[in-house]
Design an enzyme around this catalytic site. Structure first.
Site, mmCIF file in Angstrom:
data_model
loop_
_atom_site.group_PDB
_atom_site.id
_atom_site.type_symbol
_atom_site.label_atom_id
_atom_site.label_comp_id
_atom_site.label_asym_id
_atom_site.label_seq_id
_atom_site.Cartn_x
_atom_site.Cartn_y
_atom_site.Cartn_z
ATOM 1 N N ARG A 179 57.993 -40.084 -49.370
ATOM 2 C CA ARG A 179 58.669 -40.935 -48.097
ATOM 3 C C ARG A 179 58.303 -42.166 -48.192
ATOM 4 N NH1 ARG A 179 59.913 -36.515 -48.987
ATOM 5 N NH2 ARG A 179 59.777 -34.694 -47.677
ATOM 6 N N SER A 229 61.201 -33.568 -39.003
ATOM 7 C CA SER A 229 59.591 -33.427 -39.124
ATOM 8 C C SER A 229 59.260 -34.545 -38.470
ATOM 9 C CB SER A 229 59.483 -33.195 -40.567
ATOM 10 O OG SER A 229 59.735 -31.908 -41.031
ATOM 11 N N GLU A 299 56.172 -39.274 -40.154
ATOM 12 C CA GLU A 299 57.284 -39.410 -40.993
ATOM 13 C C GLU A 299 58.340 -40.090 -40.382
ATOM 14 O OE1 GLU A 299 60.101 -36.382 -43.254
ATOM 15 O OE2 GLU A 299 58.091 -36.180 -43.466
#
Length: 307
Positions: A179, A229, A299
């Site tokens: 990420r 998420s 995230e």
């Protein structure tokens, strides 16, 4: 709006240009204050001309479907660019020594890209079927699921630099991780990518994609206002398991609620504000650290000013 900071480009634009555009219309949480200026280019030339004429001091942000984005209630200063028509073509037809290069525009929806590749009997991108964003967003955050990550398949990317010129760059020009993506100096935004995929000879890739899609519909709050998420999975564990173990499913702050279906999803209800979501994220992080000793990392990206 900061009128002194914003000024018109020197020549007219052909795309959609708006001022004080509500970002609640462009984020999957359906919250967020106004962007000083919002631009949807008509085509590549329009985008290049517009960016080239922006003042050097003008803040510039890029948004796709806004599916991993929390825009604060005070909105975004400067210009927000959103690629739509003309930047979403998918071409799974470039054969290269046993594998194939799929070229896709940054505005292509991840789920459509996954399905197009599966229909072309190409394996690898099935995990994108559950990513609720565009390829540009997936490139920007190295989106992933089910053990696959976007940059695992990148051969090269086309980018726009802040002086208005386009250039194809190899994967090696970027620093990538979980990420995490760092672009070279002068980078403004992604406009396209070439992805190297292998043939799905036995159909297992397409079967996996269908299974993941079925599981997603059964275990995630599909169709509700979420950003996917909320937290990254810590090493060797799952954020959803940690949050649920702390008894936080269903916990509410204002119009933001931890999903009762999947604890790593925050859902917004009518009347929610971005501040409710941010306060709930902070609360969940604090509780998981207090009860389990784990510091969860968001995230989602936070942008803009508080109200």
């Amino acid at each position: 709006m900061n009128a002194q900071r914003i000024r018109e480009p020197q020549s007219g634009v052909r795309g959609r240009l708006a001022y004080g555009e509500s970002m609640a219309l462009h984020t999957s949480w359906r919250v967020g204050g106004p962007a000083d200026r919002w631009f949807e280019p008509a085509d590549r030339e329009d985008l290049s001309d517009f960016v080239r004429q922006l003042p050097d001091s003008e803040p510039m942000s890029w948004v796709g479907l806004g599916s991993n984005l929390l825009v604060r209630d005070g909105g975004i200063r400067g210009t927000v660019i959103c690629l739509k028509d003309g930047f979403d073509e998918i071409r799974p037809e470039l054969a290269v020594s046993g594998s194939r290069l799929v070229q896709a525009g940054a505005a292509a929806h991840c789920a459509r890209l996954a399905k197009t590749c599966a229909d072309a009997k190409l394996a690898g991108l099935g995990f994108l079927i559950g990513v609720p964003g565009t390829l540009g967003g997936a490139l920007a955050m190295n989106a992933g699921a089910h053990g696959g990550e976007t940059w695992d398949f990148v051969e090269s990317v086309e980018v726009l630099f802040d002086d208005g010129h386009f250039e194809w760059l190899p994967k090696a020009a970027f620093e990538t991780g979980y990420r995490h993506v760092v672009a070279p100096a002068g980078f403004a935004g992604f406009t396209a990518a070439r992805l190297r995929l292998d043939a799905d000879a036995d159909g297992s890739g397409a079967a996996d994609m269908k299974a993941w899609l079925t599981k997603r519909r059964a275990t995630q709050p599909v169709g509700k206002p979420t950003a996917g998420s909320t937290f990254r999975n810590p090493q060797g564990d799952h954020a959803a398991r940690l949050i649920e173990s702390c008894g936080l499913k269903g916990h509410r702050i204002g119009g933001a609620v931890v999903s009762a279906m999947h604890a790593n999803f925050i859902v917004t209800e009518a009347g929610a504000r971005a501040a409710d979501v941010e306060r709930l994220i902070d609360f969940v992080r604090a509780e998981v650290e207090r009860q389990r000793g784990v510091k969860l990392q968001p995230e989602v990206r936070f942008v803009g000013d508080a109200a």
